[in-house]
Design a protein around this motif. Sequence first.
Motif, PDB file in Angstrom:
ATOM      1  N   LEU A  68       0.859  -1.193   0.000  1.00  0.00           N
ATOM      2  CA  LEU A  68       0.000   0.000   0.000  1.00  0.00           C
ATOM      3  C   LEU A  68       0.892   1.239   0.000  1.00  0.00           C
ATOM      4  CD1 LEU A  68      -2.623  -1.006   2.748  1.00  0.00           C
ATOM      5  CD2 LEU A  68      -2.910  -1.105   0.262  1.00  0.00           C
ATOM      6  N   SER A  69       0.319   2.394  -0.340  1.00  0.00           N
ATOM      7  CA  SER A  69       1.115   3.618  -0.395  1.00  0.00           C
ATOM      8  C   SER A  69       1.659   4.001   0.976  1.00  0.00           C
ATOM      9  CB  SER A  69       0.297   4.758  -0.995  1.00  0.00           C
ATOM     10  OG  SER A  69      -0.904   4.947  -0.264  1.00  0.00           O
ATOM     11  N   LYS A  70       0.952   3.636   2.049  1.00  0.00           N
ATOM     12  CA  LYS A  70       1.439   3.858   3.418  1.00  0.00           C
ATOM     13  C   LYS A  70       1.186   2.598   4.223  1.00  0.00           C
ATOM     14  CE  LYS A  70       1.070   8.807   3.993  1.00  0.00           C
ATOM     15  NZ  LYS A  70       0.631   9.878   4.860  1.00  0.00           N
ATOM     16  N   LEU A  71       2.165   2.235   5.048  1.00  0.00           N
ATOM     17  CA  LEU A  71       1.994   1.072   5.924  1.00  0.00           C
ATOM     18  C   LEU A  71       1.506   1.539   7.280  1.00  0.00           C
ATOM     19  CD1 LEU A  71       5.107  -1.183   5.230  1.00  0.00           C
ATOM     20  CD2 LEU A  71       2.818  -1.352   4.284  1.00  0.00           C
ATOM     21  N   ARG A  72       0.256   1.219   7.585  1.00  0.00           N
ATOM     22  CA  ARG A  72      -0.326   1.513   8.892  1.00  0.00           C
ATOM     23  C   ARG A  72      -0.853   0.197   9.438  1.00  0.00           C
ATOM     24  NH1 ARG A  72      -4.631   5.649   7.274  1.00  0.00           N
ATOM     25  NH2 ARG A  72      -4.646   4.209   5.512  1.00  0.00           N
ATOM     26  N   ALA A  98      -6.624   0.531   5.553  1.00  0.00           N
ATOM     27  CA  ALA A  98      -6.813   0.974   4.173  1.00  0.00           C
ATOM     28  C   ALA A  98      -8.198   1.581   4.025  1.00  0.00           C
ATOM     29  CB  ALA A  98      -6.662  -0.206   3.217  1.00  0.00           C
ATOM     30  N   SER A  99      -8.406   2.258   2.916  1.00  0.00           N
ATOM     31  CA  SER A  99      -9.725   2.785   2.587  1.00  0.00           C
ATOM     32  C   SER A  99     -10.283   1.980   1.411  1.00  0.00           C
ATOM     33  CB  SER A  99      -9.647   4.272   2.246  1.00  0.00           C
ATOM     34  OG  SER A  99      -8.722   4.489   1.210  1.00  0.00           O
ATOM     35  N   LEU A 100     -11.585   2.015   1.253  1.00  0.00           N
ATOM     36  CA  LEU A 100     -12.243   1.262   0.197  1.00  0.00           C
ATOM     37  C   LEU A 100     -11.682   1.662  -1.164  1.00  0.00           C
ATOM     38  CD1 LEU A 100     -14.444  -0.837  -0.438  1.00  0.00           C
ATOM     39  CD2 LEU A 100     -16.040   1.072  -0.695  1.00  0.00           C
ATOM     40  N   LEU A 186       9.260  -8.016   9.136  1.00  0.00           N
ATOM     41  CA  LEU A 186      10.727  -8.150   9.178  1.00  0.00           C
ATOM     42  C   LEU A 186      11.360  -7.869   7.820  1.00  0.00           C
ATOM     43  CD1 LEU A 186      11.140 -11.445  11.249  1.00  0.00           C
ATOM     44  CD2 LEU A 186      11.503  -9.093  12.017  1.00  0.00           C
ATOM     45  N   ILE A 187      10.602  -8.025   6.760  1.00  0.00           N
ATOM     46  CA  ILE A 187      11.167  -7.988   5.420  1.00  0.00           C
ATOM     47  C   ILE A 187      10.797  -6.721   4.650  1.00  0.00           C
ATOM     48  CG2 ILE A 187      11.177  -9.193   3.186  1.00  0.00           C
ATOM     49  CD1 ILE A 187      10.810 -11.787   4.809  1.00  0.00           C
ATOM     50  N   LEU A 188       9.593  -6.189   4.892  1.00  0.00           N
ATOM     51  CA  LEU A 188       9.150  -5.024   4.111  1.00  0.00           C
ATOM     52  C   LEU A 188      10.069  -3.839   4.303  1.00  0.00           C
ATOM     53  CD1 LEU A 188       5.273  -5.091   4.611  1.00  0.00           C
ATOM     54  CD2 LEU A 188       6.537  -5.580   2.520  1.00  0.00           C
ATOM     55  N   HIS A 189      10.363  -3.158   3.212  1.00  0.00           N
ATOM     56  CA  HIS A 189      11.188  -1.957   3.213  1.00  0.00           C
ATOM     57  C   HIS A 189      10.541  -0.882   4.076  1.00  0.00           C
ATOM     58  CE1 HIS A 189      13.674   1.257   1.643  1.00  0.00           C
ATOM     59  NE2 HIS A 189      12.573   1.921   1.363  1.00  0.00           N
ATOM     60  N   LYS A 190      11.326  -0.258   4.928  1.00  0.00           N
ATOM     61  CA  LYS A 190      10.818   0.835   5.771  1.00  0.00           C
ATOM     62  C   LYS A 190      11.284   2.159   5.177  1.00  0.00           C
ATOM     63  CE  LYS A 190       9.427  -2.054   9.047  1.00  0.00           C
ATOM     64  NZ  LYS A 190       9.611  -3.339   8.428  1.00  0.00           N
TER      65      LYS A 190
END
Length: 191
Positions: A68-72, A98-100, A186-190
């Motif tokens: 997603l464009s932002k990780l929340r 996320a939003s719909l 652990l793997i997703l780019h921050k």
Amino acid sequence: MYIYLARLAFLVVIIFSYHSASAQESLDSLLCWLDNPQILKLINSTDSSLKTQVLTQYEFKLPIYHPLSKLRLNSNFGFRIHPLTRQLQFHQGIDLKASLDQQVFATADGIIIHTGYSRSLGYFIKIQHLAGFTSIYGHLNHILVATNQPILQGQIIGTCGMSGKTTGVHLHYALRRNQQYLSPSLILHKD
């Protein structure tokens, strides 16, 4: 800096797995624990030209980028009380706010191996990536890809929804390597 080193070590271990049988044996245990002291030793013993080569060749082929464009984060990987059943259950991925109809992106280059509907995940997509990785995207509203379609990292593959067993709109994102679930956090780019 530590997260960068851990991701780099992850990539270095992947490249070594193609060149050495003993590296392949240690890879399975190292993938789950990116803060393992063996990884720091590996980083220190690896020359910088190999590090550069690994990053250049495999950066877009391993599932390390945002779906997603932002990780929340809404719900983490591991044991939790399920929000609908109120039972202790192992959560095999992460849930992202996320939003719909928010766009969902492929986390790495790959091939769509399955799209469909299940009672628990709702509309979902599975993508096969390099080195035995599979990413799974669930609770979608729309699927914008087809089985056997090649995908590029960052390509829009669907939109968020609340299909399946869910309490609201979100994206369920799971990651497997050789049928073993890993924590995507652990793997997703921050950023």
